[in-house]
Design a protein around this motif. Structure first.
Motif, PDB file in Angstrom:
ATOM      1  N   PHE A  28      -0.305  -2.811  -1.413  1.00 54.16           N
ATOM      2  CA  PHE A  28      -1.410  -2.400  -2.287  1.00 54.16           C
ATOM      3  C   PHE A  28      -0.926  -1.503  -3.427  1.00 54.16           C
ATOM      4  N   TYR A  29      -0.159  -0.470  -3.092  1.00 58.55           N
ATOM      5  CA  TYR A  29       0.261   0.492  -4.112  1.00 58.55           C
ATOM      6  C   TYR A  29       1.149  -0.145  -5.187  1.00 58.55           C
ATOM      7  N   LYS A  30       1.842  -1.223  -4.850  1.00 60.39           N
ATOM      8  CA  LYS A  30       2.701  -1.909  -5.827  1.00 60.39           C
ATOM      9  C   LYS A  30       1.892  -2.786  -6.788  1.00 60.39           C
ATOM     10  N   ASN A  31       0.740  -3.252  -6.329  1.00 55.72           N
ATOM     11  CA  ASN A  31      -0.040  -4.219  -7.107  1.00 55.72           C
ATOM     12  C   ASN A  31      -1.177  -3.607  -7.915  1.00 55.72           C
ATOM     13  N   VAL A  32      -1.703  -2.486  -7.445  1.00 51.35           N
ATOM     14  CA  VAL A  32      -2.823  -1.852  -8.130  1.00 51.35           C
ATOM     15  C   VAL A  32      -2.339  -1.267  -9.451  1.00 51.35           C
ATOM     16  N   LYS A  68     -13.308   0.071 -17.177  1.00 56.51           N
ATOM     17  CA  LYS A  68     -12.992  -1.334 -16.912  1.00 56.51           C
ATOM     18  C   LYS A  68     -11.773  -1.390 -16.014  1.00 56.51           C
ATOM     19  N   GLY A  69     -11.811  -2.310 -15.064  1.00 55.83           N
ATOM     20  CA  GLY A  69     -10.667  -2.484 -14.181  1.00 55.83           C
ATOM     21  C   GLY A  69     -10.895  -3.632 -13.221  1.00 55.83           C
ATOM     22  N   ARG A  70      -9.834  -3.984 -12.520  1.00 53.30           N
ATOM     23  CA  ARG A  70      -9.905  -5.043 -11.513  1.00 53.30           C
ATOM     24  C   ARG A  70     -10.411  -4.494 -10.187  1.00 53.30           C
ATOM     25  N   ALA A  71     -11.072  -5.339  -9.437  1.00 51.86           N
ATOM     26  CA  ALA A  71     -11.623  -4.966  -8.133  1.00 51.86           C
ATOM     27  C   ALA A  71     -10.662  -5.355  -7.018  1.00 51.86           C
ATOM     28  N   TRP A  72     -10.407  -4.402  -6.132  1.00 53.65           N
ATOM     29  CA  TRP A  72      -9.638  -4.633  -4.912  1.00 53.65           C
ATOM     30  C   TRP A  72     -10.607  -4.511  -3.752  1.00 53.65           C
ATOM     31  N   LYS A  73     -10.822  -5.626  -3.042  1.00 56.23           N
ATOM     32  CA  LYS A  73     -11.859  -5.689  -2.007  1.00 56.23           C
ATOM     33  C   LYS A  73     -11.341  -5.291  -0.628  1.00 56.23           C
ATOM     34  N   PHE A  74     -12.153  -4.472   0.035  1.00 52.68           N
ATOM     35  CA  PHE A  74     -11.913  -4.095   1.424  1.00 52.68           C
ATOM     36  C   PHE A  74     -13.246  -4.196   2.148  1.00 52.68           C
ATOM     37  N   GLY A  75     -13.212  -4.260   3.452  1.00 53.75           N
ATOM     38  CA  GLY A  75     -14.425  -4.515   4.225  1.00 53.75           C
ATOM     39  C   GLY A  75     -15.187  -3.284   4.651  1.00 53.75           C
ATOM     40  N   ASP A  76     -15.859  -3.410   5.782  1.00 56.06           N
ATOM     41  CA  ASP A  76     -16.656  -2.334   6.361  1.00 56.06           C
ATOM     42  C   ASP A  76     -15.777  -1.367   7.152  1.00 56.06           C
ATOM     43  N   CYS A  82      -1.238   4.489   0.457  1.00 55.29           N
ATOM     44  CA  CYS A  82      -2.677   4.234   0.432  1.00 55.29           C
ATOM     45  C   CYS A  82      -2.964   2.792   0.877  1.00 55.29           C
ATOM     46  N   MET A  83      -3.824   2.640   1.849  1.00 59.85           N
ATOM     47  CA  MET A  83      -4.250   1.357   2.405  1.00 59.85           C
ATOM     48  C   MET A  83      -3.117   0.596   3.113  1.00 59.85           C
ATOM     49  N   GLU A  84      -2.031   1.271   3.387  1.00 58.46           N
ATOM     50  CA  GLU A  84      -0.854   0.652   3.992  1.00 58.46           C
ATOM     51  C   GLU A  84      -1.126  -0.136   5.275  1.00 58.46           C
ATOM     52  N   PRO A  85      -1.968   0.364   6.205  1.00 52.72           N
ATOM     53  CA  PRO A  85      -2.172  -0.389   7.448  1.00 52.72           C
ATOM     54  C   PRO A  85      -2.774  -1.784   7.264  1.00 52.72           C
ATOM     55  N   ILE A  86      -3.545  -1.993   6.206  1.00 58.66           N
ATOM     56  CA  ILE A  86      -4.168  -3.312   6.016  1.00 58.66           C
ATOM     57  C   ILE A  86      -3.671  -4.042   4.766  1.00 58.66           C
ATOM     58  N   ASP A 115      -7.901   6.997   8.111  1.00 62.33           N
ATOM     59  CA  ASP A 115      -6.562   6.684   8.614  1.00 62.33           C
ATOM     60  C   ASP A 115      -6.038   5.379   8.015  1.00 62.33           C
ATOM     61  N   ILE A 116      -6.914   4.542   7.521  1.00 60.41           N
ATOM     62  CA  ILE A 116      -6.479   3.364   6.771  1.00 60.41           C
ATOM     63  C   ILE A 116      -6.176   3.777   5.330  1.00 60.41           C
ATOM     64  N   ILE A 117      -7.028   4.605   4.763  1.00 63.71           N
ATOM     65  CA  ILE A 117      -6.815   5.042   3.381  1.00 63.71           C
ATOM     66  C   ILE A 117      -5.480   5.771   3.267  1.00 63.71           C
ATOM     67  N   ILE A 118      -5.211   6.692   4.162  1.00 59.48           N
ATOM     68  CA  ILE A 118      -3.906   7.365   4.218  1.00 59.48           C
ATOM     69  C   ILE A 118      -3.600   7.694   5.680  1.00 59.48           C
ATOM     70  N   PRO A 119      -2.670   6.965   6.285  1.00 57.49           N
ATOM     71  CA  PRO A 119      -2.349   7.180   7.698  1.00 57.49           C
ATOM     72  C   PRO A 119      -1.923   8.623   7.997  1.00 57.49           C
ATOM     73  N   ALA A 120      -2.275   9.097   9.176  1.00 60.41           N
ATOM     74  CA  ALA A 120      -2.033  10.485   9.586  1.00 60.41           C
ATOM     75  C   ALA A 120      -0.566  10.882   9.496  1.00 60.41           C
ATOM     76  N   ARG A 121       0.346   9.951   9.698  1.00 62.61           N
ATOM     77  CA  ARG A 121       1.771  10.309   9.695  1.00 62.61           C
ATOM     78  C   ARG A 121       2.249  10.796   8.327  1.00 62.61           C
ATOM     79  N   TYR A 122       1.438  10.585   7.270  1.00 59.07           N
ATOM     80  CA  TYR A 122       1.820  11.027   5.922  1.00 59.07           C
ATOM     81  C   TYR A 122       1.106  12.305   5.488  1.00 59.07           C
ATOM     82  N   LEU A 123       0.322  12.892   6.347  1.00 66.06           N
ATOM     83  CA  LEU A 123      -0.476  14.051   5.960  1.00 66.06           C
ATOM     84  C   LEU A 123       0.355  15.310   5.721  1.00 66.06           C
TER      85      LEU A 123
END
Length: 163
Positions: free
Chosen positions: A45-49, A4-12, A37-41, A17-25
């Motif tokens: 996100f990481y504070k609320n999830v 059980k959990g809340r849904a966080w919606k993202f598109g197509d 995670c998901m920082e570009p859009i 690189d959106i999930i984890i930008p290359a500069r953090y690899l």
């Protein structure tokens, strides 16, 4: 296995690189990866999830570069499952190898942001306030990978059993 959990919606076409930008690899600490995670859009996100929440995406989730950092960043936030209409094949394999469950279901436009979902991973049944959907169930071998925390842990366990 029911979740059980809340849904966080993202598109197509949510690429790696959106999930984890290359500069953090260069970072190897999963906590650091999760913080971006998901920082570009969705910079906050990481504070609320919360632990146990889900990501719900559209078509072609995880496209782009092959990077194991993407499922690691998602898992670092306590997200055990991503539901999407479809997944890029390499992301699909990397996710299960790292212990992140994926279900294919086209629900992103049928649910509300933050809607609580109940998922039976063994059957693929997804229930929410607005939906009841049957996703394609995960094969039992893949469920074993999830239960063991990924491919490496699964193989270590099998080696121990064989000794």
């Amino acid at each position: 296995m029911t979740m059980k959990g809340r849904a966080w919606k993202f598109g197509d076409n949510i690429d790696t690189d959106i999930i984890i930008p290359a500069r953090y690899l260069a970072h190897t600490d999963p906590k650091v990866l999760g913080e971006h995670c998901m920082e570009p859009i969705s910079p906050s996100f990481y504070k609320n999830v919360k632990q146990g929440d889900f990501i719900v995406g559209g078509f072609n989730f995880g496209c782009g570069s092959s990077r194991e950092h993407a499922p690691i960043a998602i898992l670092a936030l306590g997200i055990p499952l991503v539901i999407a209409k479809s997944f890029a094949r390499i992301f699909y394999r990397n996710a299960f190898n790292k212990g992140l469950a994926l279900l294919e279901a086209d629900i992103v436009n049928s649910i509300e942001e933050g809607e609580e979902l109940q998922i039976d991973l063994s059957t693929g049944k997804i229930r929410g306030h607005t939906i009841e959907v049957q996703a394609k169930p995960i094969p039992s071998f893949m469920v074993e990978l999830i239960n063991e925390g990924g491919l490496i842990n699964y193989l270590k366990k099998k080696l121990e059993e064989d000794r």
